[in-house]
Write a protein that holds these residues in place. Structure first.
Motif, PDB file in Angstrom:
ATOM      1  N   GLU A 277     -87.474  13.033  59.469  1.00  8.30           N
ATOM      2  CA  GLU A 277     -86.658  11.861  59.810  1.00  8.30           C
ATOM      3  C   GLU A 277     -86.496  11.005  58.563  1.00  8.30           C
ATOM      4  OE1 GLU A 277     -84.765  10.394  62.267  1.00  8.30           O
ATOM      5  OE2 GLU A 277     -84.573   8.899  60.673  1.00  8.30           O
ATOM      6  N   LYS A 278     -85.244  10.700  58.245  1.00  2.88           N
ATOM      7  CA  LYS A 278     -85.041   9.968  56.992  1.00  2.88           C
ATOM      8  C   LYS A 278     -85.501   8.524  57.086  1.00  2.88           C
ATOM      9  CE  LYS A 278     -80.088   9.055  57.614  1.00  2.88           C
ATOM     10  NZ  LYS A 278     -79.708   7.659  57.623  1.00  2.88           N
TER      11      LYS A 278
ATOM     12  N   HIS B  90     -83.110  13.638  70.670  1.00  3.52           N
ATOM     13  CA  HIS B  90     -82.779  15.057  70.791  1.00  3.52           C
ATOM     14  C   HIS B  90     -83.644  15.909  69.868  1.00  3.52           C
ATOM     15  CE1 HIS B  90     -78.761  14.803  73.012  1.00  3.52           C
ATOM     16  NE2 HIS B  90     -79.212  13.572  72.958  1.00  3.52           N
TER      17      HIS B  90
ATOM     18  N   ASN C  85     -79.137   6.600  66.918  1.00  3.10           N
ATOM     19  CA  ASN C  85     -78.470   6.185  68.147  1.00  3.10           C
ATOM     20  C   ASN C  85     -79.420   6.110  69.337  1.00  3.10           C
ATOM     21  OD1 ASN C  85     -76.133   6.004  66.727  1.00  3.10           O
ATOM     22  ND2 ASN C  85     -75.382   8.025  67.336  1.00  3.10           N
ATOM     23  N   THR C  86     -80.508   6.865  69.265  1.00  2.00           N
ATOM     24  CA  THR C  86     -81.494   6.792  70.344  1.00  2.00           C
ATOM     25  C   THR C  86     -81.972   5.355  70.512  1.00  2.00           C
ATOM     26  OG1 THR C  86     -82.183   9.053  69.909  1.00  2.00           O
ATOM     27  CG2 THR C  86     -83.750   7.656  71.090  1.00  2.00           C
TER      28      THR C  86
ATOM     29  N   VAL D  37     -83.593  14.775  54.490  1.00  2.00           N
ATOM     30  CA  VAL D  37     -83.184  16.092  54.012  1.00  2.00           C
ATOM     31  C   VAL D  37     -81.996  15.891  53.071  1.00  2.00           C
ATOM     32  CG1 VAL D  37     -82.164  18.278  54.712  1.00  2.00           C
ATOM     33  CG2 VAL D  37     -84.051  17.295  56.019  1.00  2.00           C
TER      34      VAL D  37
ATOM     35  N   ILE E  97     -77.105   4.427  79.437  1.00  3.68           N
ATOM     36  CA  ILE E  97     -76.531   4.878  80.711  1.00  3.68           C
ATOM     37  C   ILE E  97     -76.771   6.380  80.873  1.00  3.68           C
ATOM     38  CG2 ILE E  97     -74.449   5.100  82.107  1.00  3.68           C
ATOM     39  CD1 ILE E  97     -73.331   2.677  80.585  1.00  3.68           C
TER      40      ILE E  97
ATOM     41  N   THR F 299     -70.333   9.130  72.175  1.00  4.03           N
ATOM     42  CA  THR F 299     -70.771   7.878  72.778  1.00  4.03           C
ATOM     43  C   THR F 299     -71.683   8.115  73.972  1.00  4.03           C
ATOM     44  OG1 THR F 299     -68.830   7.850  74.214  1.00  4.03           O
ATOM     45  CG2 THR F 299     -68.617   6.760  72.089  1.00  4.03           C
ATOM     46  N   GLY F 300     -72.054   9.370  74.229  1.00 10.90           N
ATOM     47  CA  GLY F 300     -72.729   9.591  75.510  1.00 10.90           C
ATOM     48  C   GLY F 300     -73.870  10.579  75.542  1.00 10.90           C
ATOM     49  N   GLY F 301     -74.646  10.709  74.485  1.00  8.90           N
ATOM     50  CA  GLY F 301     -75.658  11.755  74.480  1.00  8.90           C
ATOM     51  C   GLY F 301     -77.054  11.338  74.869  1.00  8.90           C
ATOM     52  N   PHE F 302     -77.290  10.041  75.009  1.00 12.81           N
ATOM     53  CA  PHE F 302     -78.650   9.628  75.371  1.00 12.81           C
ATOM     54  C   PHE F 302     -79.049  10.283  76.686  1.00 12.81           C
ATOM     55  CE2 PHE F 302     -81.497   6.578  77.573  1.00 12.81           C
ATOM     56  CZ  PHE F 302     -82.586   6.702  76.737  1.00 12.81           C
ATOM     57  N   LYS F 303     -78.121  10.267  77.627  1.00 11.18           N
ATOM     58  CA  LYS F 303     -78.387  10.803  78.961  1.00 11.18           C
ATOM     59  C   LYS F 303     -78.777  12.267  78.931  1.00 11.18           C
ATOM     60  CE  LYS F 303     -74.155   9.874  80.275  1.00 11.18           C
ATOM     61  NZ  LYS F 303     -73.545   9.416  79.000  1.00 11.18           N
TER      62      LYS F 303
ATOM     63  N   ASN G 112     -78.572   2.569  71.916  1.00 11.13           N
ATOM     64  CA  ASN G 112     -77.551   2.870  72.926  1.00 11.13           C
ATOM     65  C   ASN G 112     -77.750   2.044  74.194  1.00 11.13           C
ATOM     66  OD1 ASN G 112     -78.667   4.820  75.279  1.00 11.13           O
ATOM     67  ND2 ASN G 112     -79.804   5.137  73.372  1.00 11.13           N
ATOM     68  N   THR G 113     -76.749   2.075  75.037  1.00 12.25           N
ATOM     69  CA  THR G 113     -76.784   1.249  76.250  1.00 12.25           C
ATOM     70  C   THR G 113     -77.460   1.975  77.409  1.00 12.25           C
ATOM     71  OG1 THR G 113     -74.530   1.970  76.691  1.00 12.25           O
ATOM     72  CG2 THR G 113     -74.802  -0.168  75.666  1.00 12.25           C
TER      73      THR G 113
HETATM   74  C1  LIG Z   1     -73.846   1.608  70.880  1.00 12.71           C
HETATM   75  C2  LIG Z   1     -74.097   2.920  71.515  1.00 12.71           C
HETATM   76  C3  LIG Z   1     -74.113   3.026  72.881  1.00 12.71           C
HETATM   77  C4  LIG Z   1     -74.354   4.248  73.488  1.00 12.71           C
HETATM   78  N1  LIG Z   1     -74.450   4.281  74.835  1.00 12.71           N
HETATM   79  C5  LIG Z   1     -74.827   5.422  75.444  1.00 12.71           C
HETATM   80  C6  LIG Z   1     -75.052   5.445  76.829  1.00 12.71           C
HETATM   81  O1  LIG Z   1     -74.933   4.425  77.510  1.00 12.71           O
HETATM   82  N2  LIG Z   1     -75.417   6.606  77.418  1.00 12.71           N
HETATM   83  C7  LIG Z   1     -75.572   7.738  76.688  1.00 12.71           C
HETATM   84  O2  LIG Z   1     -75.870   8.760  77.265  1.00 12.71           O
HETATM   85  N3  LIG Z   1     -75.379   7.751  75.357  1.00 12.71           N
HETATM   86  C8  LIG Z   1     -75.015   6.611  74.714  1.00 12.71           C
HETATM   87  N4  LIG Z   1     -74.819   6.596  73.361  1.00 12.71           N
HETATM   88  C9  LIG Z   1     -74.939   7.844  72.605  1.00 12.71           C
HETATM   89  C10 LIG Z   1     -76.396   8.202  72.350  1.00 12.71           C
HETATM   90  O3  LIG Z   1     -77.045   7.105  71.786  1.00 12.71           O
HETATM   91  C11 LIG Z   1     -76.504   9.364  71.407  1.00 12.71           C
HETATM   92  O4  LIG Z   1     -75.653  10.400  71.808  1.00 12.71           O
HETATM   93  C12 LIG Z   1     -77.903   9.916  71.371  1.00 12.71           C
HETATM   94  O5  LIG Z   1     -78.847   8.915  71.294  1.00 12.71           O
HETATM   95  C13 LIG Z   1     -78.023  10.851  70.211  1.00 12.71           C
HETATM   96  O6  LIG Z   1     -79.377  11.186  70.038  1.00 12.71           O
HETATM   97  P1  LIG Z   1     -79.812  12.034  68.790  1.00 12.71           P
HETATM   98  O7  LIG Z   1     -81.239  12.222  68.909  1.00 12.71           O
HETATM   99  O8  LIG Z   1     -78.934  13.205  68.718  1.00 12.71           O
HETATM  100  O9  LIG Z   1     -79.389  11.131  67.571  1.00 12.71           O
HETATM  101  P2  LIG Z   1     -80.110   9.962  66.792  1.00 12.71           P
HETATM  102  O10 LIG Z   1     -80.984   9.189  67.665  1.00 12.71           O
HETATM  103  O11 LIG Z   1     -79.066   9.237  66.063  1.00 12.71           O
HETATM  104  O12 LIG Z   1     -81.025  10.763  65.812  1.00 12.71           O
HETATM  105  C14 LIG Z   1     -80.555  11.392  64.645  1.00 12.71           C
HETATM  106  C15 LIG Z   1     -81.561  11.150  63.592  1.00 12.71           C
HETATM  107  O13 LIG Z   1     -81.283  11.937  62.461  1.00 12.71           O
HETATM  108  C16 LIG Z   1     -81.702  11.259  61.343  1.00 12.71           C
HETATM  109  N5  LIG Z   1     -81.089  11.836  60.153  1.00 12.71           N
HETATM  110  C17 LIG Z   1     -79.792  11.819  59.827  1.00 12.71           C
HETATM  111  N6  LIG Z   1     -79.600  12.423  58.647  1.00 12.71           N
HETATM  112  C18 LIG Z   1     -80.808  12.860  58.227  1.00 12.71           C
HETATM  113  C19 LIG Z   1     -81.259  13.554  57.073  1.00 12.71           C
HETATM  114  N7  LIG Z   1     -80.439  13.938  56.107  1.00 12.71           N
HETATM  115  N8  LIG Z   1     -82.576  13.815  56.962  1.00 12.71           N
HETATM  116  C20 LIG Z   1     -83.442  13.417  57.938  1.00 12.71           C
HETATM  117  N9  LIG Z   1     -83.060  12.770  59.030  1.00 12.71           N
HETATM  118  C21 LIG Z   1     -81.766  12.488  59.180  1.00 12.71           C
HETATM  119  C22 LIG Z   1     -81.273   9.843  61.636  1.00 12.71           C
HETATM  120  O14 LIG Z   1     -81.966   8.907  60.857  1.00 12.71           O
HETATM  121  C23 LIG Z   1     -81.587   9.716  63.114  1.00 12.71           C
HETATM  122  O15 LIG Z   1     -82.809   9.146  63.378  1.00 12.71           O
HETATM  123  C24 LIG Z   1     -74.552   5.395  72.715  1.00 12.71           C
HETATM  124  C25 LIG Z   1     -74.516   5.312  71.332  1.00 12.71           C
HETATM  125  C26 LIG Z   1     -74.306   4.083  70.727  1.00 12.71           C
HETATM  126  C27 LIG Z   1     -74.308   3.991  69.232  1.00 12.71           C
END
Ligand SMILES: Cc1cc2nc3c(=O)[nH]c(=O)nc-3n(C[C@H](O)[C@H](O)[C@H](O)COP(=O)(O)OP(=O)(O)OC[C@H]3O[C@@H](n4cnc5c(N)ncnc54)[C@H](O)[C@@H]3O)c2cc1C
Ligand SMILES: NC(=O)c1ccc[n+]([C@@H]2O[C@H](COP(=O)([O-])OP(=O)(O)OC[C@H]3O[C@@H](n4cnc5c(N)ncnc54)[C@H](O)[C@@H]3O)[C@@H](O)[C@H]2O)c1
Ligand SMILES: Cc1cc2nc3c(=O)[nH]c(=O)nc-3n(C[C@H](O)[C@H](O)[C@H](O)COP(=O)(O)O)c2cc1C
Ligand SMILES: [Zn+2]
Lengths: 89, 175, 413, 984
Positions: C60-61, C39, C68-69, C204, C75, C363-367, C72-73
């Motif tokens: 990115e820390k 995201h 979670n990216t 951060v 979907i 649990t569902g933000g990858f999509k 995740n599974t």
């Molecule tokens: C086991 C599992 C299964 C899932 N299955 C699905 C699925 O099937 N379908 C679906 O749609 N979604 C699924 N999800 C949810 C999905 O993975 C997340 O909603 C989505 O990936 C979130 O993306 P993001 O980029 O917001 O977060 P992230 O990928 O978590 O990115 C956030 C980033 O912020 C960084 N960060 C945090 N704090 C700081 C800081 N202070 N300074 C700098 N960087 C920082 C972290 O290191 C991280 O890299 C699943 C999640 C899990 C854990």
């Protein structure tokens, strides 16, 4: 599976417990006196900290009691637990 | 059931226990004292302990909660006696004689059979005779009470009993 | 940017340079994104591409895509119940359909279809409501009988003697999976090519506000960086980052587990979800069965969960797919998911000037990744939400305008 | 004879027990005590698999669970054949059937090997760069092709007939690994009086001691110790892998119970999960030998030196005739000498180090071996088996050495997997060139090779100290303070791999075909983090999880980044240590043990009547009672008419029941429910609505006042546990001033609902001590008395709109009472009805069902229950939330009735509602309930419609795939709107 210190029964397996969310958020004595912001915060805002967390558990498949505990959300280890109404140690 | 078991019967055996009068008793210290008088039995104050007097039993389930057991025929009289003794002292006495059934697991390997689904340490040092507690047996809640080194009594809500019996029978066969 | 194609692979024979730079942080940026997940990287990409902002940093820390990216599974579907939600997620699915081309990076979006199983009369009612609602909103979703579901997914067991019989299923054919890591890498490469600085190993640690309360800079493990706009996209760590600006969030962070089996020859053609008995399964292009488990009951940042949570899921998998009982779990892991009270995300301006937050995907933000990046960039650039994300505010928890997908489906993968 | 390569004597196999088995359809003979690997090697078979990506021929690399190559499918038939098992762990038994994988048509001639030719284009991450043109190509051409190439083995094709077991167990000290370190730890702990469990993944306890010559001092120690442990009551678990380590010393073990048996007792579980809570854990998991990196290092016949030694000494098989030993550690020498003694012709020891320890080189030369210091391996030759290797000498020039075995001794990597899983830190130890446990404190005690202690006597001492310390920390009395005095002795020196100078592909991860070039490419492309390199190249992601490859990959990354391994770090160790069957983790949970099946006391009767059941939470509820060949709709129509015209009986036992008792009971309910309760008279009942604190409906039910201080509260079937938990929460933590106690009585009382105009006449003769006349027992009242002679509670309530009673009787007496009601009802034409009819009857009356009309977003006012809300009450749970802006929005959805134009047309539940036929029209709401009403002769529907109450009489549309259906908005009461029939 965590081993959770019930203040009544001693350390017991997590399967016997229900998590009760953040502790220390008392229901306002007079909800009507709160504005929407304050009421919304009471309902939904949580500290969700990385580190020590005061939280509630219920020994639901044990003595049935709610109690408070302090747990590290990084290691998941409990520091202490205490009964409802008692002061935190 | 019996021929599917590699164990000798005496190593672990399941038995249904006769129906009993059962009450949930709730209340503070004074109520406990008064109830004890009517029961002829001091309700245990120590966590997770049972007290027995003759065929009457009080199982500590929580700091203000006891499960009272008595022979089936004594139920109504006991209830009346308790209510009379307690009078206006705040308390709750609720008959649950039909809510749950009891079974016994006995034998040298009784604890192993239970540990197929109960996560507690059932070593005698950790769970001595006379200890009782609500706990879980896989996906059912039970009240577990050790009545002798090799004997455990389980109180189970009636609709969970088929599950508990099937589970224990299977566990026993797979030891 | 070195263009990727089959021809280039053949010609270059491995003579490739870095897919993104490793720049030192500059003293100031026009906008700083906290969090290098899908995201965050997508947000940076859209800020640079659509809004002409050139001085952007993603901080990115750890390593990009490591949140979670990367766990995740995968979907992807858009057959959500409420109009606000299905619009949001379908916005993303449409972008997924072109994403490999947009990024010139093969993210392996695979529209193999997602089946959601109904096990009770109540499930049937709920899923049929979804089907009708989606159809009205132009989102594909159809109802299958148990037999049709089995035809679509042959390993599925539908016998009547099951503890929870399969009464039917909702199928979204456009739904599917994608290669999770490639999403982060593809966005990173494309954003980098547009001049975005992607700075890894840079946590951060503080958000600095000026006298008027507006955001002025962030403190990081690699020094202070000045910026008038901070977009927090930190998933499980959102509460921690927002607390740096004094904002309390309607979020709780839970461990969510997933696991893979050893790789096997293709046996599983689609994605199957059962919310009632908690089973989520597909087969990756490498051959592992990818299985989603549940969350632990308590908040935690440990990035792993309890054994009984995984065993519970495998019970359900074995019940639905008894042929897989001898399959073996190869690896299990956990992520930290940030969950809102109504299980819908927040993509909004925060109550601090210059601070924006994109979180609560649970649990569902990858999509949602491509759509979310687009909308959040819009919100940050214009200082007002895009109509699609306008309902997804923080204030809805004050006013009661919840978008409660949780009420309709227990888990929202 | 059990194979041409079996040596004449020695080893732990049983020469008196030959065992026949087959591999790829060919019959072979091994010996009891063999693994499939040792038995195949005894028969000269080295080609056993094909690699994942390039389909390269592969043989045995190792002798234990770290094996990456020799994966086979074991078992006959469709249901029991299990893929991806390591031949090095599979014990042979009579009749074992094994098959190679990932090849077609045969192992020796595999068409997939064409990939190997295309290798230059298939470098790490190539697929991210390609397959994007044309844009439809991915879906139609490339993805199907890629997916077809996936995977190694084939999944079973029928349900697994075997069963699995699980057990929780507690101990003072759990010892993982039963080599010299683990055994001596277990002994020391047991001697201190600890409850000890020791497990080892191998078939026999002993670890590296199993390689010792029988009769040697260490072999004798092993035999003695096993006896002593048994006598001390230590629980010894062979074939048991500790695969997961969790917080607070919770350790998961997987025991293979019957897999090694030709004819297992069918009652025995195939595998068993042990969930151990140990006060202290001793980790004595040993160390894993490292391969070396050189071109062609993956050919069958290239093997770990220690593994070759194990094959020879433990299994009595010669892994080859002529070996080249390649080493970067001192250990290669010991293996070379042992193998030479065992009859393997050792062509040379090629030491990659320029200056091997003089003593070792001398010893080797004394044993007649050639030592080549400063060597480099430039490549190997051979197609399906090594034929020779090219060695470049330090002195210059290279020579081809003929051999059928190339043995690699790259040093040992301590097995820190479980230690690291426990979220503890590792630190890099330069001496061993590996990560070792960071501390020895706390409740986890690494011992022996897994913390870098390699010399056998030191290992024994280290284990004993760890065991004694663990016992002491488990609070067992020990005489003196136990200290750990053994230092991690780097007996061997080894450096993790560096990139070879020679050209050609050198493999790092054998199973996933990751080469040194892949790692270099990843780093060059900017994948700098160790986690990125892992994911971009897939190094360490195969079924062996990098047990032999990870540390070499770290060395290569460090080199590519021009830094040191500690700066590179390591990837995360995760469970399981080795793969664990889903069945083991699922245990007994299948069928009726998957989730408890809850049945009411009337269930058997309903079943005998042919009822069709539905699942509602854990309960089975009778949905309808078809007679003869009736469909559901026919049965429901008959049941509905029967109730409205005469009388019906319904099993409502699953309703949740809570006995609320205490002087403050009324006050408590007043605070919990939206309704007022203080003034409810004894003997009266009230329909209660319970909100969550956010103002949305959570549950509903009838609440009866039995006595001043006693209420009988009912909840929905599915809501019972939730409501009780919520009440306990408020009672214990918010309203702890109240003297009230809650007891679940759901299962105490069975509930028999008798509904219909003839209900009173049916029950009248069965009730004693209660005046059931309309005047004495009006609608919404409750009395205690005797029903069929047993104590019961009689409610006069109606969920059908008819005159109705609910007989609450003790569960044990329920069937007796039911039978009496049923018998009495026959004259009145009584029908038994199920939940479906109940739903229709209440819908005709416009009564809501929580979960059907409501979905967690609905307030009392939304569903027309505004009247129930005690507006005068200062507070109740959820009250404040009802005052928020969104709750007063006139566009909120409200409960209405819908009538279709065509009376027979039944709407679909969940169907959407719109105002007009325009494009882009938005939903106004949805149909929540829809049935054909046999009593009314037309369909009825309930719906939640935006601003619905203001739309009475309006026409709206329900879009359906076949076209819009026109409906009229009406009040949500279709039957007996005046509500007179309940008074009947
Ligand atoms: C086991 C599992 C299964 C899932 N299955 C699905 C699925 O099937 N379908 C679906 O749609 N979604 C699924 N999800 C949810 C999905 O993975 C997340 O909603 C989505 O990936 C979130 O993306 P993001 O980029 O917001 O977060 P992230 O990928 O978590 O990115 C956030 C980033 O912020 C960084 N960060 C945090 N704090 C700081 C800081 N202070 N300074 C700098 N960087 C920082 C972290 O290191 C991280 O890299 C699943 C999640 C899990 C854990
Ligand atoms: N075999 C050799 O060639 C060799 C090489 C180096 C050292 N050694 C000797 O090995 C000894 C080291 O002894 P040690 O006891 O530390 O190691 P060990 O290798 O003897 O024993 C470790 C044992 O742990 C088991 N194990 C590992 N992980 C496990 C898990 N997760 N679950 C269950 N079992 C698991 C292994 O199967 C093995 O039996 C020293 O004496 C040293 O000289 C032998
Ligand atoms: C869709 C998907 C498929 C995966 N497949 C594999 C796999 O085949 N082998 C493997 O070792 N890990 C696999 N993983 C898990 C990763 O190795 C890793 O555990 C995960 O990204 C979490 O990171 P961590 O374990 O380093 O914390 C997969 C992860 C995902 C999300
Ligand atoms: Zn307790």
């Amino acid at each position: 599976m965590l081993l959770i210190p019930c203040p009544y029964c001693g350390p017991r397996p997590e399967l016997e417990f229900a998590y009760g969310g953040e502790g220390g958020i008392a229901r306002p004595a007079d909800p009507a006196a709160l504005d929407d912001d304050a009421w919304g915060a009471f309902l939904y805002h949580r500290s969700n900290p990385r580190g020590m967390h005061v939280e509630r558990w219920r020994h639901v498949h044990g003595c049935g009691r709610f109690f408070n505990a302090r747990r590290d959300t990084v290691t998941d280890l409990f520091a202490c637990s205490w009964k409802v109404g008692e002061a935190a140690p | 059931m019996a021929d599917a078991m590699p164990l000798e019967a005496e190593e672990a055996e399941l038995r249904t226990l006769p129906r009993m009068a059962q009450f949930v008793f709730r209340g503070g210290a004074e109520a406990v004292r008064l109830a004890g008088g009517a029961l002829g039995l001091n309700l245990p104050q120590q966590a997770c302990r049972a007290a027995e007097a003759g065929l009457r039993v009080g199982l500590w389930l929580g700091p203000d909660e006891w499960l009272l057991l008595a022979p089936a025929g004594e139920g109504e009289a006991l209830e009346a006696a308790l209510e009379a003794a307690l009078g206006d002292e705040p308390h709750a006495l609720v008959g649950v004689g039909h809510r749950g059934l009891a079974i016994e697991v006995r034998g040298a390997r009784a604890a192993d059979v239970l540990n197929a689904g109960c996560p507690l340490d059932l070593d005698e040092a950790a769970f001595p005779v006379g200890m009782c507690t609500r706990t879980v047996l896989c996906k059912a809640q039970i009240v577990l009470w050790r009545t002798a080194p090799d004997v455990f009594c389980l109180h189970v809500w009636r609709s969970f009993m088929p599950y508990v019996v099937t589970f224990l029978t299977e566990a026993r066969a797979r030891l | 940017m070195q263009r990727f194609s089959g021809l280039a692979v053949a010609l270059r024979r491995g003579a490739w340079g870095p897919q993104w730079r490793a720049p030192e942080p500059q003293a100031a940026y026009d906008a700083v994104i906290v969090g290098g997940g899908g995201h965050g990287l997508a947000t940076a990409f859209h800020l640079a591409r659509d809004h002409g902002m050139s001085r952007i940093a993603v901080l990115e820390k750890g390593w990009i895509g490591g949140g979670n990216t990367g766990r995740n599974t995968t979907i992807i579907r858009s057959n959500y119940l409420f109009e606000e939600s299905s619009r949001l997620y379908d916005h993303a699915v449409k972008k997924w359909e072109a994403l490999s081309q947009t990024l010139n990076y093969n993210v392996m979006f695979s529209q193999r279809g997602v089946l959601m199983l109904a096990h009770t009369v109540h499930d049937v009612q709920v899923f049929q409501r979804h089907v009708h609602a989606n159809r009205l909103n132009g989102v594909d979703n159809e109802w299958l009988s148990a037999e049709e579901a089995k035809e679509f997914c042959p390993p599925l067991r539908i016998s009547a003697g099951m503890r929870y019989p399969v009464l039917g299923a909702a199928l979204q054919r456009r739904a599917g999976t994608a290669r999770h890591d490639a999403v982060a890498w593809g966005y990173a490469r494309a954003a980098d090519a547009l001049g975005v600085d992607i700075i890894q190993n840079c946590a951060v640690t503080g958000i600095v506000r000026d006298a008027a309360g507006a955001v002025e800079a962030v403190e990081t493990t690699r020094g202070k960086i000045r910026t008038p706009k901070v977009g927090v996209v930190a998933a499980g760590n959102t509460s921690v980052v927002m607390a740096m600006a004094g904002v309390r969030m309607p979020l709780e962070s839970y461990p969510l587990q997933a696991l893979v089996s050893e790789p096997i020859k293709p046996v599983f053609p689609c994605v199957v979800m059962s919310n009632t008995i908690h089973a989520y399964i597909s087969q990756s292009d490498k051959g592992e069965l990818v299985i989603g488990a549940g969350t632990d009951a308590y908040i935690s940042y440990s990035q792993r969960g309890a054994l009984h949570v995984s065993t519970h899921t495998l019970e359900a998998i074995c019940e639905l797919f008894p042929d897989f009982r001898r399959m073996r779990m190869l690896r299990n892991w956990g992520g930290i998911v940030d969950v809102t009270p109504d299980r819908s995300p927040i993509i909004a301006k925060a109550p601090v000037k210059g601070l924006y937050v994109n979180c609560g995907w649970g649990t569902g933000g990858f999509k949602a990744t491509p759509g979310s990046g687009h909308l959040f960039a819009w919100t940050m650039a214009k200082d007002e939400p895009h109509p699609i994300n306008a309902p997804f505010t923080i204030e809805r928890f004050r006013d009661g305008h919840l978008i409660d997908e949780a009420a309709a489906a227990a888990v929202a993968h | 004879m059990s194979g041409a390569f079996r040596v004449a004597e020695g080893g732990r196999v049983d020469r008196a027990r030959p065992v026949r088995f087959s591999f790829d359809g060919r019959a072979y003979t091994g010996l009891a005590g063999d693994t499939l690997a040792s038995a195949l090697i005894a028969n000269g078979v080295h080609l056993v698999g094909r690699s994942f990506k390039y389909h390269r021929p592969r043989g045995f690399l190792a002798a234990g669970s770290e094996e990456p190559n020799a994966l086979v499918r074991v078992g006959a038939g469709t249901a029991r054949a299990t893929p991806n098992l390591r031949a090095t762990q599979v014990e042979v038994y009579e009749g074992l059937v094994a098959e190679s994988q990932n090849r077609s048509p045969s192992l020796a001639f595999d068409l997939g090997a064409i990939n190997d030719l295309a290798a230059p284009f298939l470098s790490a991450g190539f697929y991210y760069k390609t397959f994007m043109w044309p844009s439809w190509g991915w879906k139609r051409i490339y993805e199907p092709l890629i997916r077809r190439a996936a995977g190694l083995g084939r999944a079973p094709e029928a349900p697994d007939p075997d069963c699995y077991a699980q057990r929780y167990v507690h101990c003072d000290v759990l010892v993982v690994g039963a080599g010299p370190a683990g055994l001596s730890a277990a002994l020391a702990a047991a001697e201190a009086g600890a409850r000890v469990i020791i497990c080892d993944e191998q078939a026999e306890l002993g670890g590296s001691l199993l390689d010792e010559t029988p009769g040697s001092a260490h072999a004798a120690w092993l035999a003695r110790t096993l006896v002593a442990l048994a006598q001390a009551g230590v629980r010894m678990l062979p074939r048991t892998t500790a695969f997961g380590m969790f917080a607070q010393n919770f350790v998961a073990l997987a025991e293979r119970v019957t897999e090694h048996l030709a004819a297992p007792d069918p009652r025995q579980p195939r595998e068993r999960l042990w969930q151990v809570r140990a006060r202290q854990v001793v980790l004595a998991a040993g160390a894993i030998e490292r391969p070396l990196i050189f071109p062609g290092n993956d050919r069958p016949g290239v093997m770990l030196a220690g593994a070759a030694r194990t094959y020879l000494r433990r299994y009595g098989v010669r892994p080859g005739a002529r070996a080249l030993v390649v080493t970067s550690s001192d250990e290669g020498y010991r293996s070379a000498i042992d193998l030479a003694q065992g009859g393997v012709d050792v062509a040379a020891i090629a030491d990659l180090r320029a200056q091997p320890a003089a003593a070792l080189a001398d010893a080797a030369r004394a044993a007649g071996l050639t030592v080549l210091p400063g060597s480099e391996i430039e490549g190997t030759s051979g197609r399906l088996r090594v034929r020779g290797a090219r060695v470049r000498r330090a002195t210059g020039g290279s020579a081809e050495i003929a051999c059928d075995l190339v043995l690699m001794a790259g040093g040992r990597t301590p097995s820190v997997h479980l230690f690291s899983q426990s979220a503890r830190k590792l630190s890099f130890d330069e001496a061993t060139g590996a990560f070792v446990p960071d501390d020895a404190g706390g409740a986890i005690h690494p011992a022996g090779a897994c913390r870098g202690v390699m010399e056998i006597d030191a290992v024994l001492r280290d284990g004993a100290q760890a065991g004694a310390l663990a016992a002491q920390r488990a609070h067992l009395p020990t005489s003196a303070e136990v200290l750990r005095t053994v230092a991690a002795t780097a007996e061997v020196t080894a450096v993790p791999a560096r990139k070879p100078h020679a050209r050609g592909r050198a493999f790092v991860d054998f199973q996933n075909d990751v080469t040194t070039k892949d790692i270099a490419l990843a780093v060059r492309e900017g994948f700098v983090s160790v986690e990125h390199v892992k994911r971009y190249t897939t190094v360490g992601m195969a079924t062996d999880q990098g047990k032999t490859s990870n540390i070499n990959a770290l060395g290569l990354m460090a080199e590519a980044r021009d830094t040191a391994i500690p700066q590179v770090g390591h990837t995360t160790f995760r469970m399981p240590y080795t793969p664990v069957s889903f069945g083991t983790l699922a245990g007994a949970a299948r069928g009726n043990l998957f989730d408890p099946v809850r049945q009411t006391p009337i269930h058997a009767w309903a079943e005998a009547q042919g009822a069709v059941f539905e699942d509602v939470s854990l309960w089975k509820r009778a949905r309808y009672f078809p007679e003869r060949s009736e469909t559901m709709h026919q049965a429901v129509a008959r049941e509905c008419l029967g109730v409205r015209a005469g009388v019906g009986v319904f099993d409502a036992s699953t309703l949740g029941k809570i006995e609320v008792v205490g002087p403050d009971a009324a006050v408590f309910l007043e605070r919990m429910y939206v309704n007022p309760f203080r003034k409810l008279g004894v003997g009266r009942t009230r329909y209660g609505v319970l909100l969550r604190e956010d103002g949305f409906i959570l549950d509903d039910g009838v609440i009866g006042r039995i006595a001043a201080d006693r209420f009988h509260v009912t909840t929905t079937t599915g809501g019972a546990p939730r409501v009780l938990a919520m009440m306990e929460d408020y009672l214990q933590t918010e309203f702890s001033d109240l003297r009230v106690w809650l007891t679940s009585t759901t299962e105490e009382w069975a509930v028999i609902a008798v509904q219909g105009p003839k209900a009173r006449e049916v029950i009248a003769p069965l009730v004693e001590g209660i005046d059931i006349s309309p005047a004495a027992l009006p609608h919404m009242s409750v009395r205690e008395g005797r029903i069929c002679g047993v104590k019961g509670r009689l409610f006069r309530v109606s969920f059908t709109g008819e005159l109705g009673f609910e007989l609450n009787v003790p569960a044990d007496d329920a069937q007796m009472v039911w039978d009496a009601v049923w018998a009495r009802g026959q004259d009145a034409g009584m029908v038994a009805y199920g939940t479906e009819t109940m739903h229709v009857l209440r819908a005709e009356k416009g009564f809501i069902i929580v979960g059907q009309e409501t979905d967690g977003t609905v307030t009392p006012d939304d569903v027309g229950l505004g009247w129930a809300v005690g507006a005068a009450k200062p507070d109740f749970v959820g009250k404040r939330s009802l005052a928020r802006a969104a709750m007063k929005d006139p566009a909120r959805k409200q409960l209405v009735g819908l009538l279709t134009q065509a009376p027979a047309r039944v709407l679909e539940e969940g169907a959407q509602i719109v105002a007009d036929a325009s494009a882009g029209r938005r939903s106004l709401g949805h149909v929540t309930s829809a049935y054909f009403s046999a009593c009314l002769g037309h369909s009825v529907a309930l719906a939640m419609v935006s601003g619905g109450r203001a739309r009475m009489g309006e026409s709206l549309l329900v879009p359906m795939p076949g076209g819009d259906v026109t409906v009229r908005v009406v009040a949500p009461v279709f039957y007996d709107p005046a509500g007179e029939r309940v008074n009947g």
